[in-house]
Design a protein around this motif. Structure first.
Motif, PDB file in Angstrom:
ATOM      1  N   ARG A   1     -14.218  66.453 176.706  1.00 24.67           N
ATOM      2  CA  ARG A   1     -13.923  67.011 178.037  1.00 24.67           C
ATOM      3  C   ARG A   1     -14.683  68.119 178.522  1.00 24.67           C
ATOM      4  NH1 ARG A   1      -8.557  65.632 180.003  1.00 24.67           N
ATOM      5  NH2 ARG A   1      -7.610  64.487 178.544  1.00 24.67           N
ATOM      6  N   ALA A   2     -15.318  68.799 177.582  1.00 21.52           N
ATOM      7  CA  ALA A   2     -16.419  69.790 178.128  1.00 21.52           C
ATOM      8  C   ALA A   2     -17.673  69.221 178.321  1.00 21.52           C
ATOM      9  CB  ALA A   2     -16.501  70.802 176.644  1.00 21.52           C
ATOM     10  N   PHE A   3     -18.121  67.936 177.717  1.00 24.31           N
ATOM     11  CA  PHE A   3     -19.315  67.320 177.938  1.00 24.31           C
ATOM     12  C   PHE A   3     -19.263  66.704 179.488  1.00 24.31           C
ATOM     13  CE2 PHE A   3     -20.771  67.912 173.761  1.00 24.31           C
ATOM     14  CZ  PHE A   3     -21.988  67.366 173.630  1.00 24.31           C
ATOM     15  N   ILE A   4     -17.748  66.219 179.753  1.00 27.12           N
ATOM     16  CA  ILE A   4     -17.721  65.440 180.972  1.00 27.12           C
ATOM     17  C   ILE A   4     -17.693  66.519 182.098  1.00 27.12           C
ATOM     18  CG2 ILE A   4     -15.964  64.446 182.711  1.00 27.12           C
ATOM     19  CD1 ILE A   4     -15.012  63.034 180.001  1.00 27.12           C
ATOM     20  N   ARG A   5     -17.157  67.802 181.891  1.00 29.04           N
ATOM     21  CA  ARG A   5     -17.186  68.907 182.908  1.00 29.04           C
ATOM     22  C   ARG A   5     -18.606  69.629 182.975  1.00 29.04           C
ATOM     23  NH1 ARG A   5     -11.815  70.548 180.400  1.00 29.04           N
ATOM     24  NH2 ARG A   5     -10.150  69.562 181.388  1.00 29.04           N
ATOM     25  N   GLY A   6     -19.446  69.419 181.989  1.00 32.49           N
ATOM     26  CA  GLY A   6     -20.636  70.084 182.148  1.00 32.49           C
ATOM     27  C   GLY A   6     -20.922  71.463 181.569  1.00 32.49           C
ATOM     28  N   GLN A   7     -19.693  71.575 180.774  1.00 29.62           N
ATOM     29  CA  GLN A   7     -19.759  72.942 180.116  1.00 29.62           C
ATOM     30  C   GLN A   7     -20.571  73.180 178.894  1.00 29.62           C
ATOM     31  OE1 GLN A   7     -15.433  72.311 179.702  1.00 29.62           O
ATOM     32  NE2 GLN A   7     -15.254  74.705 180.059  1.00 29.62           N
ATOM     33  N   VAL A   8     -21.139  72.028 178.474  1.00 27.01           N
ATOM     34  CA  VAL A   8     -22.272  72.012 177.333  1.00 27.01           C
ATOM     35  C   VAL A   8     -23.515  72.174 177.892  1.00 27.01           C
ATOM     36  CG1 VAL A   8     -23.078  70.976 175.378  1.00 27.01           C
ATOM     37  CG2 VAL A   8     -20.644  70.789 175.789  1.00 27.01           C
ATOM     38  N   SER A   9     -24.140  73.018 177.578  1.00 25.18           N
ATOM     39  CA  SER A   9     -25.578  73.213 178.148  1.00 25.18           C
ATOM     40  C   SER A   9     -26.606  72.107 177.699  1.00 25.18           C
ATOM     41  CB  SER A   9     -26.137  74.468 177.591  1.00 25.18           C
ATOM     42  OG  SER A   9     -27.606  75.014 178.073  1.00 25.18           O
ATOM     43  N   VAL A  10     -27.682  71.564 178.731  1.00 28.03           N
ATOM     44  CA  VAL A  10     -28.659  70.780 178.200  1.00 28.03           C
ATOM     45  C   VAL A  10     -29.723  71.574 177.587  1.00 28.03           C
ATOM     46  CG1 VAL A  10     -27.773  69.099 180.006  1.00 28.03           C
ATOM     47  CG2 VAL A  10     -29.673  71.003 180.599  1.00 28.03           C
ATOM     48  N   ASP A  11     -29.671  72.950 177.518  1.00 23.47           N
ATOM     49  CA  ASP A  11     -30.904  73.653 176.775  1.00 23.47           C
ATOM     50  C   ASP A  11     -30.855  73.274 175.311  1.00 23.47           C
ATOM     51  OD1 ASP A  11     -31.359  74.751 179.372  1.00 23.47           O
ATOM     52  OD2 ASP A  11     -30.175  76.521 179.063  1.00 23.47           O
ATOM     53  N   SER A  12     -32.083  73.620 174.876  1.00 20.88           N
ATOM     54  CA  SER A  12     -32.422  73.430 173.374  1.00 20.88           C
ATOM     55  C   SER A  12     -31.277  74.232 172.618  1.00 20.88           C
ATOM     56  CB  SER A  12     -33.748  73.987 173.081  1.00 20.88           C
ATOM     57  OG  SER A  12     -34.625  73.097 173.670  1.00 20.88           O
ATOM     58  N   PHE A  13     -30.692  73.584 171.452  1.00 25.88           N
ATOM     59  CA  PHE A  13     -29.701  74.172 170.344  1.00 25.88           C
ATOM     60  C   PHE A  13     -30.332  74.810 169.469  1.00 25.88           C
ATOM     61  CE2 PHE A  13     -26.157  73.255 167.962  1.00 25.88           C
ATOM     62  CZ  PHE A  13     -25.415  74.477 168.014  1.00 25.88           C
ATOM     63  N   ASP A  14     -30.041  75.799 168.962  1.00 28.46           N
ATOM     64  CA  ASP A  14     -30.376  76.349 167.459  1.00 28.46           C
ATOM     65  C   ASP A  14     -29.129  76.153 166.663  1.00 28.46           C
ATOM     66  OD1 ASP A  14     -31.207  77.636 165.508  1.00 28.46           O
ATOM     67  OD2 ASP A  14     -31.390  79.784 166.372  1.00 28.46           O
ATOM     68  N   LEU A  15     -29.454  75.502 165.542  1.00 25.17           N
ATOM     69  CA  LEU A  15     -28.190  74.930 164.792  1.00 25.17           C
ATOM     70  C   LEU A  15     -27.740  76.257 164.000  1.00 25.17           C
ATOM     71  CD1 LEU A  15     -29.028  71.346 163.558  1.00 25.17           C
ATOM     72  CD2 LEU A  15     -27.113  72.006 164.820  1.00 25.17           C
ATOM     73  N   SER A  16     -28.637  77.356 163.804  1.00 25.84           N
ATOM     74  CA  SER A  16     -28.196  78.509 163.065  1.00 25.84           C
ATOM     75  C   SER A  16     -27.159  79.341 163.905  1.00 25.84           C
ATOM     76  CB  SER A  16     -29.560  79.296 162.589  1.00 25.84           C
ATOM     77  OG  SER A  16     -30.100  79.764 163.839  1.00 25.84           O
ATOM     78  N   ARG A  17     -27.137  78.977 165.302  1.00 29.29           N
ATOM     79  CA  ARG A  17     -26.115  79.620 166.098  1.00 29.29           C
ATOM     80  C   ARG A  17     -24.861  78.938 166.343  1.00 29.29           C
ATOM     81  NH1 ARG A  17     -28.911  81.710 171.122  1.00 29.29           N
ATOM     82  NH2 ARG A  17     -28.873  79.388 171.460  1.00 29.29           N
ATOM     83  N   ARG A  18     -23.772  79.441 166.896  1.00 32.91           N
ATOM     84  CA  ARG A  18     -22.650  78.807 167.294  1.00 32.91           C
ATOM     85  C   ARG A  18     -22.875  78.158 168.432  1.00 32.91           C
ATOM     86  NH1 ARG A  18     -19.094  79.891 163.872  1.00 32.91           N
ATOM     87  NH2 ARG A  18     -17.086  79.622 165.136  1.00 32.91           N
TER      88      ARG A  18
END
Length: 78
Positions: free
Chosen positions: A32-49
């Protein structure tokens, strides 16, 4: 797609750990978060939450497409 998969799975594990919910429920919330656009398309650093954006200010983005979230299915006991 590696980047979106990493975001999806980190989000699932965060939800299970922080909220104490089941994996099935966490997967549902992440979809649902993906569908709503709540997840950023920016690069993601796996060391962060993963920071899931505010539902009130989000709008669909590239990751709203089912290609990025639909393959994840939970099999097993709820």
């Amino acid at each position: 797609e590696d980047s979106s998969t990493a975001k999806f799975m980190v989000g699932v594990y965060q939800l299970v750990e922080n909220r104490g919910i089941t994996y099935a429920k966490a997967i549902n919330i992440m979809k649902r978060a993906f569908i709503r656009g709540q997840v950023s398309v920016d690069s993601f650093d796996l060391s962060r939450r993963l920071d899931i954006g505010d539902n009130n200010f989000s709008k669909p983005n590239k990751l709203s497409n089912p290609f990025y979230w639909a393959p994840f299915v939970y099999y097993g006991n709820f």
